[in-house]
Scaffold this motif. Sequence first.
Motif, PDB file in Angstrom:
ATOM      1  N   ASP A  84       0.941  -1.075   0.200  1.00 59.64           N
ATOM      2  CA  ASP A  84      -0.130  -0.022  -0.052  1.00 59.64           C
ATOM      3  C   ASP A  84       0.787   1.135   0.066  1.00 59.64           C
ATOM      4  O   ASP A  84       2.113   1.195   0.147  1.00 59.64           O
ATOM      5  N   ALA A  85       0.112   2.317  -0.031  1.00 58.06           N
ATOM      6  CA  ALA A  85       1.143   3.591  -0.252  1.00 58.06           C
ATOM      7  C   ALA A  85       0.129   4.865   0.072  1.00 58.06           C
ATOM      8  O   ALA A  85      -1.049   4.637  -0.117  1.00 58.06           O
ATOM      9  N   LEU A  86       0.659   5.889   0.763  1.00 57.47           N
ATOM     10  CA  LEU A  86      -0.117   7.308   0.537  1.00 57.47           C
ATOM     11  C   LEU A  86       0.610   7.868  -0.358  1.00 57.47           C
ATOM     12  O   LEU A  86       1.762   8.116  -0.731  1.00 57.47           O
ATOM     13  N   LEU A  87      -0.357   8.632  -1.336  1.00 63.14           N
ATOM     14  CA  LEU A  87      -0.052   9.279  -2.491  1.00 63.14           C
ATOM     15  C   LEU A  87      -0.388  10.712  -2.669  1.00 63.14           C
ATOM     16  O   LEU A  87      -1.350  10.959  -2.712  1.00 63.14           O
ATOM     17  N   TRP A  88       0.837  11.623  -2.416  1.00 63.44           N
ATOM     18  CA  TRP A  88       0.401  13.032  -2.254  1.00 63.44           C
ATOM     19  C   TRP A  88       0.597  13.650  -3.623  1.00 63.44           C
ATOM     20  O   TRP A  88       1.616  13.210  -4.339  1.00 63.44           O
ATOM     21  N   LYS A  89      -0.408  14.295  -4.134  1.00 63.04           N
ATOM     22  CA  LYS A  89      -0.232  15.046  -5.340  1.00 63.04           C
ATOM     23  C   LYS A  89       0.000  16.430  -5.098  1.00 63.04           C
ATOM     24  O   LYS A  89      -0.613  17.307  -4.247  1.00 63.04           O
ATOM     25  N   VAL A  90       1.151  17.035  -5.568  1.00 63.04           N
ATOM     26  CA  VAL A  90       1.459  18.311  -5.528  1.00 63.04           C
ATOM     27  C   VAL A  90       1.628  19.102  -6.915  1.00 63.04           C
ATOM     28  O   VAL A  90       2.745  18.734  -7.479  1.00 63.04           O
ATOM     29  N   HIS A  91       0.848  19.749  -7.360  1.00 63.74           N
ATOM     30  CA  HIS A  91       0.459  20.482  -8.558  1.00 63.74           C
ATOM     31  C   HIS A  91       0.654  19.527  -9.606  1.00 63.74           C
ATOM     32  O   HIS A  91      -0.067  18.608  -9.394  1.00 63.74           O
ATOM     33  N   ASN A  92       1.838  19.116 -10.205  1.00 64.47           N
ATOM     34  CA  ASN A  92       1.836  18.380 -11.532  1.00 64.47           C
ATOM     35  C   ASN A  92       2.807  17.033 -11.031  1.00 64.47           C
ATOM     36  O   ASN A  92       3.406  16.285 -11.937  1.00 64.47           O
ATOM     37  N   SER A  93       3.126  16.931  -9.918  1.00 62.87           N
ATOM     38  CA  SER A  93       4.033  15.970  -9.243  1.00 62.87           C
ATOM     39  C   SER A  93       3.464  15.142  -8.358  1.00 62.87           C
ATOM     40  O   SER A  93       2.593  15.555  -7.511  1.00 62.87           O
ATOM     41  N   TYR A  94       4.022  14.121  -7.900  1.00 65.65           N
ATOM     42  CA  TYR A  94       3.454  12.970  -6.972  1.00 65.65           C
ATOM     43  C   TYR A  94       4.702  12.741  -6.159  1.00 65.65           C
ATOM     44  O   TYR A  94       5.733  12.479  -6.419  1.00 65.65           O
ATOM     45  N   PHE A  95       4.242  12.672  -4.670  1.00 66.17           N
ATOM     46  CA  PHE A  95       5.135  11.924  -3.575  1.00 66.17           C
ATOM     47  C   PHE A  95       4.771  10.702  -2.989  1.00 66.17           C
ATOM     48  O   PHE A  95       3.395  10.838  -2.687  1.00 66.17           O
ATOM     49  N   LEU A  96       5.142   9.468  -3.560  1.00 67.64           N
ATOM     50  CA  LEU A  96       4.802   8.430  -2.725  1.00 67.64           C
ATOM     51  C   LEU A  96       5.380   8.240  -1.275  1.00 67.64           C
ATOM     52  O   LEU A  96       6.284   7.827  -1.192  1.00 67.64           O
ATOM     53  N   ASP A  97       4.554   7.844  -0.336  1.00 70.80           N
ATOM     54  CA  ASP A  97       5.152   7.735   1.117  1.00 70.80           C
ATOM     55  C   ASP A  97       4.692   6.154   1.138  1.00 70.80           C
ATOM     56  O   ASP A  97       3.743   5.614   1.092  1.00 70.80           O
ATOM     57  N   VAL A  98       5.887   5.295   0.951  1.00 69.37           N
ATOM     58  CA  VAL A  98       5.827   4.082   1.040  1.00 69.37           C
ATOM     59  C   VAL A  98       6.443   3.404   2.383  1.00 69.37           C
ATOM     60  O   VAL A  98       7.506   3.710   2.736  1.00 69.37           O
ATOM     61  N   PRO A  99       5.965   2.346   2.896  1.00 68.89           N
ATOM     62  CA  PRO A  99       6.493   1.536   4.068  1.00 68.89           C
ATOM     63  C   PRO A  99       7.779   0.867   3.484  1.00 68.89           C
ATOM     64  O   PRO A  99       7.648   0.447   2.344  1.00 68.89           O
ATOM     65  N   ASN A 100       8.949   0.791   4.306  1.00 67.56           N
ATOM     66  CA  ASN A 100      10.188   0.254   3.857  1.00 67.56           C
ATOM     67  C   ASN A 100      10.512  -0.908   4.672  1.00 67.56           C
ATOM     68  O   ASN A 100      11.886  -1.362   4.801  1.00 67.56           O
ATOM     69  N   ASP A 101       9.558  -1.824   5.108  1.00 58.71           N
ATOM     70  CA  ASP A 101       9.855  -3.007   5.708  1.00 58.71           C
ATOM     71  C   ASP A 101      10.265  -4.062   4.530  1.00 58.71           C
ATOM     72  O   ASP A 101       9.425  -4.215   3.599  1.00 58.71           O
ATOM     73  N   ASN A 102      11.133  -4.913   4.900  1.00 54.63           N
ATOM     74  CA  ASN A 102      11.873  -6.161   4.084  1.00 54.63           C
ATOM     75  C   ASN A 102      11.817  -5.461   2.680  1.00 54.63           C
ATOM     76  O   ASN A 102      11.701  -5.942   1.463  1.00 54.63           O
ATOM     77  N   ASP A 103      12.607  -4.193   2.553  1.00 52.09           N
ATOM     78  CA  ASP A 103      12.942  -3.452   1.341  1.00 52.09           C
ATOM     79  C   ASP A 103      11.767  -3.395   0.306  1.00 52.09           C
ATOM     80  O   ASP A 103      11.866  -3.446  -0.910  1.00 52.09           O
ATOM     81  N   THR A 104      10.553  -2.915   0.706  1.00 48.61           N
ATOM     82  CA  THR A 104       9.370  -2.821   0.056  1.00 48.61           C
ATOM     83  C   THR A 104       9.539  -1.648  -0.884  1.00 48.61           C
ATOM     84  O   THR A 104       8.997  -1.605  -2.068  1.00 48.61           O
ATOM     85  N   ALA A 105      10.190  -0.534  -0.520  1.00 49.21           N
ATOM     86  CA  ALA A 105      10.239   0.844  -1.004  1.00 49.21           C
ATOM     87  C   ALA A 105      11.298   0.283  -2.490  1.00 49.21           C
ATOM     88  O   ALA A 105      11.050   0.887  -3.392  1.00 49.21           O
ATOM     89  N   ASP A 106      12.132  -0.465  -2.339  1.00 49.88           N
ATOM     90  CA  ASP A 106      13.025  -0.955  -3.316  1.00 49.88           C
ATOM     91  C   ASP A 106      12.256  -1.771  -4.466  1.00 49.88           C
ATOM     92  O   ASP A 106      12.243  -1.514  -5.485  1.00 49.88           O
ATOM     93  N   THR A 107      11.396  -2.388  -3.808  1.00 47.06           N
ATOM     94  CA  THR A 107      10.603  -3.316  -4.817  1.00 47.06           C
ATOM     95  C   THR A 107       9.675  -2.674  -5.471  1.00 47.06           C
ATOM     96  O   THR A 107       9.868  -2.688  -6.788  1.00 47.06           O
ATOM     97  N   ILE A 108       9.129  -1.406  -5.011  1.00 42.08           N
ATOM     98  CA  ILE A 108       8.311  -0.412  -5.515  1.00 42.08           C
ATOM     99  C   ILE A 108       9.007   0.418  -6.681  1.00 42.08           C
ATOM    100  O   ILE A 108       8.474   0.469  -7.691  1.00 42.08           O
ATOM    101  N   LEU A 109      10.268   0.906  -6.346  1.00 39.70           N
ATOM    102  CA  LEU A 109      10.856   1.566  -7.126  1.00 39.70           C
ATOM    103  C   LEU A 109      11.133   0.690  -8.308  1.00 39.70           C
ATOM    104  O   LEU A 109      11.236   1.303  -9.568  1.00 39.70           O
ATOM    105  N   GLN A 110      11.541  -0.336  -8.123  1.00 40.02           N
ATOM    106  CA  GLN A 110      11.923  -1.288  -9.336  1.00 40.02           C
ATOM    107  C   GLN A 110      10.678  -1.520 -10.247  1.00 40.02           C
ATOM    108  O   GLN A 110      10.951  -1.605 -11.467  1.00 40.02           O
TER     109      GLN A 110
END
Length: 477
Positions: A84-110
């Motif tokens: 899951d994630a929290l998705l912040w939209k700021v004007h025309n860009s997005y910031f993805l707030d992602v849990p990083n347990d068990n390298d989840t963030a690296d998995t999503i980045l890939q």
Amino acid sequence: TLLNRRILSIKSTDKKIDETKNTATTFLQGLVTSNLLTPPTLPRAYYDSDTDTETSNVGEENDNHFYSVRSTCFLDNRGRAITDALLWKVHNSYFLDVPNDNDTADTILQHLNQYKLRRSKVEIADVSNQVYSHAIYGTRYVGPAPSTPNFDLLAAVDPRHPSLGLRCLSFGDEVEAHVRKHDFSQMFEFDEQQVFLSSSSPNANGDADVITSSAFPSAQGSYELIRRLSGIAEGSELSGKTALECNQEWLNAVSFVKGCYLGQELTARSHFTGAIRKRIMPLFLLDQTTQVPFHWRRQQARLRQDDAHAVDVDNNAAHVLPTLTASEAGAIMALLCGQQIAPSIGIAATPDANGDGSSNSAQEQEQKQKMDERFLALTDQIVNNVKAGSKLVDGESGKTLGEVVSAPVAGTTVLLAQLRLENILPKKSWKVTNKVKIQDADGEEVMRDLRCLPYFPLWWPRRLDERTGKEKEDDQS
């Protein structure tokens, strides 16, 4: 400050971008379960079984047009959740707030880079060393979220449910000036003394000073415990499960009316034609000598009364499990640990003969101390033996009741487990006097003679169909 989360940035590189042709939105729209082309959904009202009423603890739709936040979920090509994630939209860009347990963030980045085509005019980056995630627990901010005129801080009520508190993003000095200001100064005129806080919040100016200060404590705090009490699974705890088994549709993370996206087929089929046999739920583990807390005993008494009078209750009050807020669940946990709870929480210690909750009997104090020590020893044993992947097994029938997805934090016995609904929802399937044992991932028994006390989180729907495991529609019988 939430140390176990990372922030990913997805922004458009198209210089001819406009709001109707945002390449970052187009890119993400095909990868997330929420609909980015519509405003974020307001959290559901909650049902109060004591007053038989529905209450909304959110204000009007957030009127802050500068940014927005929504909950969402990423699926693989089989329709199974990645995170899951929290998705912040700021004007025309997005910031993805992602849990990083068990390298989840690296998995999503890939995962994001895998589906970024050469013609995709987006830039994906990890900005975790420049943008930071924070949580402020409580339900005080129930209207438009606070923000500051210089936009070094974004804040919004948690889009999953207001009981989870306030979520914030803060920007470090390394972030480029146009990112920190978000180019809003060119689009809107501000009163530099103005701070946008909920009109329903008392002492707004004082709150603004606290929230907008840079002195966020660098600690995980009690967030991990709060989300277990609230029944919220995150990150790798969702991995391999369907979005609906993880309750994502009840946390405003799934749209069933948007167009195609990765993993949509299984999600839509489960929602429209299938049945959800398992769901993630919070539960307490107790030993057989500890008295079952009042909430479960009261719920069973209500059911016996309704059956005696042939009352047909068409909501979760008809089930054997109580509905608890995170505060109520936390108060129960504290009482089990022998701590005193303020009366304002609604749960008090059992009074003695004096009627004031105190005890002037040395024998009673000694007995209470032994009970507290026994329970603390139980929590240590549970924390050491109950891990993610452990099985909950019925001590009498030998049937597997569910699997632990989020182990308890130190000093507590509350955890999250994916439970088979057929074993807990029907009135005759679950009893207060149940007896369970714990098996590890290899099937070896590690604990026995425990009592399992699941409950409905506040944000679960009022009317739950035990045949399908889904929320009952208004036109359903």
